[in-house]
Design an enzyme around this catalytic site. Structure first.
Site, PDB file in Angstrom:
ATOM      1  N   ARG A   1       0.826  -1.215   0.000  1.00 61.20           N
ATOM      2  CA  ARG A   1       0.000   0.000   0.000  1.00 61.20           C
ATOM      3  C   ARG A   1       0.857   1.260   0.000  1.00 61.20           C
ATOM      4  NH1 ARG A   1      -3.148   2.590   4.390  1.00 61.20           N
ATOM      5  NH2 ARG A   1      -5.076   3.467   3.526  1.00 61.20           N
TER       6      ARG A   1
ATOM      7  N   HIS B   1       0.342   4.333  -2.577  1.00 58.15           N
ATOM      8  CA  HIS B   1       0.039   5.692  -2.112  1.00 58.15           C
ATOM      9  C   HIS B   1       1.166   6.670  -2.456  1.00 58.15           C
ATOM     10  CE1 HIS B   1      -3.465   5.045   0.921  1.00 58.15           C
ATOM     11  NE2 HIS B   1      -3.567   4.255  -0.135  1.00 58.15           N
TER      12      HIS B   1
ATOM     13  N   HIS C   1      -6.198  -6.029  -2.659  1.00 55.94           N
ATOM     14  CA  HIS C   1      -7.063  -6.126  -1.485  1.00 55.94           C
ATOM     15  C   HIS C   1      -7.360  -7.576  -1.111  1.00 55.94           C
ATOM     16  CE1 HIS C   1      -8.776  -1.758  -1.894  1.00 55.94           C
ATOM     17  NE2 HIS C   1      -7.510  -1.802  -1.525  1.00 55.94           N
TER      18      HIS C   1
ATOM     19  N   ASN D   1      -3.834   8.384   4.731  1.00 55.63           N
ATOM     20  CA  ASN D   1      -2.671   7.815   5.426  1.00 55.63           C
ATOM     21  C   ASN D   1      -2.721   7.910   6.944  1.00 55.63           C
ATOM     22  OD1 ASN D   1      -1.451   7.185   2.947  1.00 55.63           O
ATOM     23  ND2 ASN D   1      -0.467   9.187   2.817  1.00 55.63           N
TER      24      ASN D   1
END
Length: 326
Positions: A63, A67, A196, A97
């Protein structure tokens, strides 16, 4: 032997093309897997060894790369703390975040080990890309050769982090637009959403789907009831839930099977199967064929990793990933 005018023009064109490619390479315009073969040949082993020490961090490291790339490109801006001479305002405090992004200590450990082995050579941006791949493999997912050669940014973008990263409550079109802005398409969207298959979601990111007028009719009723047990209407915002409650620690195609069974946690996942015929078809294909998903996930990760990297003399190689040098 004399050359014809046509042949001479072809030779000149080929020479010009070769010179252009060489110029791009010498200026660092390309990312390629062999970038550190001479300067830091042990880089992949160091990253892999440290990532493997805590398999639970796999989803978080994956992740972080995502990001990072969606804000200013893949330049390790997400790793910067606030402050310093350049008055950085950290992306760590953004809505996507804050109280959510993890794995910074793992990146710190990798960077420290690399600074010992190969001082000021390997960028934090490349560490994120390599750690994301190793996290995927460690969880049972596909492997790929990671193109490297990125450099690190001098700053961060809190605004970009708040607005460029797809959010759980975004509409399908908004999410697709955020992907297309970065040169990613529908296939990339569905494939990368497959990450995911591991990791967690906080109650606050899907609570609106469970209560009141915003209850979602598409979600399996029993599954929704199970979510409500630990995601109450009031409180519990930071409670964690597996994104794939069938095989939560295994990188597989179970995520897509869950979408087809209406057992998805996030609205942004559900809409892939409910609101667009093209994405629905891709979901069905990946649910039926894990190898197809794995192959495309690897391609899409490489593609995402190529979003606006700093190369050549742009940016810097930070000594520590949390702070800009100088």
């Amino acid at each position: 032997m004399a050359h014809s005018p046509t042949m001479t023009m072809v030779l000149i064109a080929l020479l010009a093309q070769t010179t252009l490619c060489f110029s791009k390479i010498t200026n660092g315009g390309y990312l390629y897997p062999q970038f550190y073969d001479q300067s830091c040949p042990q880089v992949t082993n160091i990253v892999r060894t440290i990532v493997a020490q805590d398999p639970r961090m796999a989803a978080s490291l994956l992740r972080l790369h995502f990001h990072d790339c969606f804000v200013k490109g893949c330049d390790a801006s997400i790793l910067l703390d606030s402050g310093g001479r350049r008055n950085v305002i950290s992306e760590k405090g953004s809505i996507p975040n804050s109280n959510s992004a993890r794995g910074f200590e793992v990146i710190d450990e990798i960077k420290a080990a690399l600074e010992t082995a190969c001082p000021q050579t390997v960028s934090c941006a490349d560490i994120l890309a390599l750690a994301a791949k190793d996290s995927t493999v460690l969880s049972g997912g596909p492997s790929w050769e990671v193109p490297v050669g990125r450099r690190d940014s001098f700053g961060a973008s809190l605004h970009g982090s708040n607005h460029n990263i797809p959010a759980p409550n975004n509409t399908f079109q908004t999410i697709l637009t955020k992907f297309k802005i970065h040169g990613l398409d529908m296939v990339d969207l569905v494939a990368l959403s497959g990450s995911h298959t591991i990791g967690n979601a906080r109650c606050t990111s899907f609570k609106q789907r469970l209560y009141g007028s915003t209850q979602n009719e598409h979600t399996d009723k029993l599954f929704a009831a199970q979510l409500r047990v630990n995601c109450p209407q009031s409180g519990g915002d930071q409670n964690l839930f597996f994104l794939d409650n069938v095989t939560p620690m295994k990188f597989d195609n179970g995520y897509y099977k869950n979408l087809m069974d209406s057992k998805e946690v996030l609205s942004s996942d559900q809409i892939l199967f409910k609101e667009n015929q093209e994405s629905m078809q891709i979901v069905k294909e990946y649910a039926a064929n894990q190898d197809m998903f794995f192959e495309q996930f690897a391609k899409s990760m490489i593609k995402m990793g190529n979003i606006s990297p700093l190369t050549g003399f742009r940016g810097q190689i930070r000594k520590t990933c949390r702070n800009v040098d100088g």
